[in-house]
Scaffold this active site. Structure first.
Site, short mmCIF file in Angstrom:
data_model
loop_
_atom_site.label_atom_id
_atom_site.label_comp_id
_atom_site.label_asym_id
_atom_site.label_seq_id
_atom_site.Cartn_x
_atom_site.Cartn_y
_atom_site.Cartn_z
N ASP A 160 12.03 -1.44 -65.87
CA ASP A 160 11.57 -0.83 -64.61
C ASP A 160 12.13 -1.63 -63.42
O ASP A 160 12.56 -1.05 -62.41
CB ASP A 160 10.04 -0.82 -64.57
CG ASP A 160 9.46 -0.27 -65.86
OD1 ASP A 160 9.64 0.92 -66.12
OD2 ASP A 160 8.85 -1.04 -66.63
N HIS A 188 3.60 -0.53 -67.64
CA HIS A 188 4.87 0.15 -67.92
C HIS A 188 4.53 1.60 -68.24
O HIS A 188 4.47 2.02 -69.39
CB HIS A 188 5.59 -0.53 -69.09
CG HIS A 188 6.81 0.24 -69.52
ND1 HIS A 188 7.89 0.43 -68.70
CD2 HIS A 188 7.13 0.84 -70.69
CE1 HIS A 188 8.81 1.14 -69.33
NE2 HIS A 188 8.36 1.42 -70.54
N1 LIG Z 1 9.10 -1.23 -72.71
C1 LIG Z 1 10.18 -0.48 -72.45
O1 LIG Z 1 10.77 -0.61 -71.36
C2 LIG Z 1 10.70 0.50 -73.43
C3 LIG Z 1 10.05 0.71 -74.62
N2 LIG Z 1 10.52 1.62 -75.53
C4 LIG Z 1 9.76 1.76 -76.77
O2 LIG Z 1 10.37 0.98 -77.81
C5 LIG Z 1 9.97 1.51 -79.07
C6 LIG Z 1 11.18 1.65 -79.99
O3 LIG Z 1 12.06 2.61 -79.47
P1 LIG Z 1 13.33 3.12 -80.32
O4 LIG Z 1 14.07 1.96 -80.89
O5 LIG Z 1 14.07 4.07 -79.45
O6 LIG Z 1 12.59 3.93 -81.47
P2 LIG Z 1 13.14 4.33 -82.93
O7 LIG Z 1 12.21 5.34 -83.48
O8 LIG Z 1 14.60 4.62 -82.88
O9 LIG Z 1 12.96 2.96 -83.72
C7 LIG Z 1 11.72 2.41 -83.99
C8 LIG Z 1 11.83 1.68 -85.31
O10 LIG Z 1 10.61 0.99 -85.53
C9 LIG Z 1 10.37 1.02 -86.92
N3 LIG Z 1 8.97 0.73 -87.18
C10 LIG Z 1 7.91 1.56 -87.15
N4 LIG Z 1 6.79 0.91 -87.52
C11 LIG Z 1 7.15 -0.36 -87.76
C12 LIG Z 1 6.44 -1.50 -88.22
N5 LIG Z 1 5.12 -1.48 -88.46
N6 LIG Z 1 7.12 -2.66 -88.38
C13 LIG Z 1 8.45 -2.71 -88.16
N7 LIG Z 1 9.17 -1.66 -87.75
C14 LIG Z 1 8.53 -0.49 -87.56
C15 LIG Z 1 10.80 2.42 -87.33
O11 LIG Z 1 11.06 2.49 -88.73
C16 LIG Z 1 12.07 2.60 -86.49
O12 LIG Z 1 13.23 2.20 -87.20
C17 LIG Z 1 9.25 2.83 -78.77
O13 LIG Z 1 7.86 2.60 -78.78
C18 LIG Z 1 9.72 3.15 -77.37
O14 LIG Z 1 8.82 3.98 -76.69
C19 LIG Z 1 11.67 2.31 -75.31
C20 LIG Z 1 12.37 2.13 -74.15
C21 LIG Z 1 11.93 1.24 -73.11
O1 LIG Z 2 9.96 6.43 -71.39
C1 LIG Z 2 9.86 6.10 -72.59
O2 LIG Z 2 9.06 6.59 -73.39
C2 LIG Z 2 10.72 4.96 -73.03
C3 LIG Z 2 10.48 3.89 -72.06
O3 LIG Z 2 9.50 3.19 -72.11
C4 LIG Z 2 11.36 3.84 -70.90
O4 LIG Z 2 12.48 4.39 -70.91
O5 LIG Z 2 10.96 3.23 -69.91
#
Ligand SMILES: NC(=O)C1=CN([C@@H]2O[C@H](COP(=O)(O)OP(=O)(O)OC[C@H]3O[C@@H](n4cnc5c(N)ncnc54)[C@H](O)[C@@H]3O)[C@@H](O)[C@H]2O)C=CC1
Ligand SMILES: O=C([O-])CC(=O)C(=O)O
Length: 329
Positions: A160, A188
């Site tokens: 952000d 967030h």
């Molecule tokens: N804080 C931020 O700024 C942001 C946060 N996110 C969040 O990050 C997270 C991951 O996003 P992506 O990589 O795109 O999702 P994704 O679905 O591509 O990958 C998530 C992975 O986590 C694994 N997973 C699920 N449960 C698990 C567990 N108990 N232990 C270990 N691994 C586990 C899944 O098998 C999957 O491979 C989501 O919650 C998303 O919303 C995404 C973008 C920005």
């Molecule tokens: O928006 C979402 O769900 C993924 C995220 O946290 C971001 O891009 O900031």
């Protein structure tokens, strides 16, 4: 190059963010070219095969800074002796969802991971939560790790923060490097408050440089706060490369410190500063030195900012109460 590798755990390592993050950590972008890293990668059992493929690719990069990679589906084994834990693994939201909708699905992941870190992580462990809803997931992990000092837990609002810098730089047609002292307050989520009243552009106050409260309130804040949803809408999947990049920025700042005359946004445990309820994980302006963050003190908060901060903090308090009711903290 020093000889003892830093052990870096990444959860959700076979996911979208993991695919961007692991290669940057392994290449030295996190800890520099002189620090070898050992990657400890946690996934759920069905994703381990895909993760093996990612490890083959890591091998094929022949990164001089990558000392070793271990993978597994058991948190206690994977987290054993880790110095840094990047908790990314969680379900992402889809179109039309808010990040808070993930609380029940994802909250359950962070209590056992907090317990495992408490049991087996190294004494200097630092934990960063990226998986959404990031602030409250960090609260869950922290609450389940009573032996780890609370200041070692943080959640990611650097994405952000970076988005806010980028939007402001574009508005004023200046390079991003001219922008300092950006702050994201609160959660967030769509209630987050990107604050231009303390930010600086080429040494001048950013709100004054913009000189347009309508743009600030009606365009800048919603564009930053809803950027995640805009990316989901455009890409059909949530931001991954930018989230990985921000995770690197966050941890690198935590390890290396903030430069003089600047600060970053990190979601950390509130000590009650700026009237933010003590104990929740909320984003603040922080400086970092010697691996310790400190909330920047003494900023004047005007009425507009007060209302925005209070609204985001109220949402965090609601999320905390919801996970309490679920027995997660
Ligand atoms: N804080 C931020 O700024 C942001 C946060 N996110 C969040 O990050 C997270 C991951 O996003 P992506 O990589 O795109 O999702 P994704 O679905 O591509 O990958 C998530 C992975 O986590 C694994 N997973 C699920 N449960 C698990 C567990 N108990 N232990 C270990 N691994 C586990 C899944 O098998 C999957 O491979 C989501 O919650 C998303 O919303 C995404 C973008 C920005
Ligand atoms: O928006 C979402 O769900 C993924 C995220 O946290 C971001 O891009 O900031």
């Amino acid at each position: 190059m020093s000889t003892t590798p830093v052990k870096v755990a990444v959860t959700g390592a076979a996911g979208q963010i993991g695919y961007s993050l692991l290669f940057r950590i392994a290449s030295g972008a996190l800890l520099g070219p002189d620090t070898p890293v050992e990657l400890r990668l946690l996934e759920i059992t069905p994703a381990l095969k895909a993760l093996e493929g990612v490890v083959m690719e890591l091998d094929d990069c022949a990164f001089p800074t990558l000392a070793k990679v271990e993978i597994g589906d058991d948190a206690t084994t994977v987290f054993d002796g880790v110095n840094l834990a990047l908790l990314v693994g969680a379900r992402p939201r889809g179109p039309g969802m808010e990040r808070g909708d993930l609380l029940e699905a994802n909250g359950g992941i962070f209590a056992p991971q907090g317990k495992a870190l408490n049991e087996v992580a190294a004494d200097d462990i630092r934990v960063t939560v990226t998986g959404n809803p990031a602030n409250t997931n960090a609260l869950i992990a922290m609450s389940n790790a009573p032996d780890i000092p609370t200041e070692r837990f943080s959640a990611l609002t650097r994405l952000d923060h970076n988005r806010a810098i980028s939007q402001l730089a574009a508005k004023l047609s200046v390079p991003v490097s001219e922008i300092k002292k950006m702050t994201i307050w609160g959660n967030h989520s769509a209630t987050q408050y990107p604050d231009l009243f303390h930010a600086e552009v080429s040494g001048k106050n950013a709100a004054e440089a913009v000189g347009d409260q309508d743009w600030l309130a009606g365009t800048f804040i919603p564009t930053v706060a809803k950027r995640g949803a805009a990316i989901i809408e455009a890409r059909g999947a949530s931001s991954a490369a930018s989230a990985a990049s921000a995770t690197i920025d966050h941890v690198r700042t935590w390890v290396q410190g903030t430069p003089d005359g600047d600060w970053v946004s990190m979601a950390v445990r509130s000590d009650g500063s700026y009237g933010v309820q003590e104990g929740i994980i909320s984003s603040f302006p922080v400086t970092v030195s010697n691996g310790q963050w400190e909330i920047v003190q003494g900023l004047d908060i005007n009425d507009f900012s007060r209302a925005k901060i209070d609204a985001s903090v109220a949402e965090l308090v609601e999320e905390r109460d919801a996970v309490k009711a679920l027995g997660l903290i």
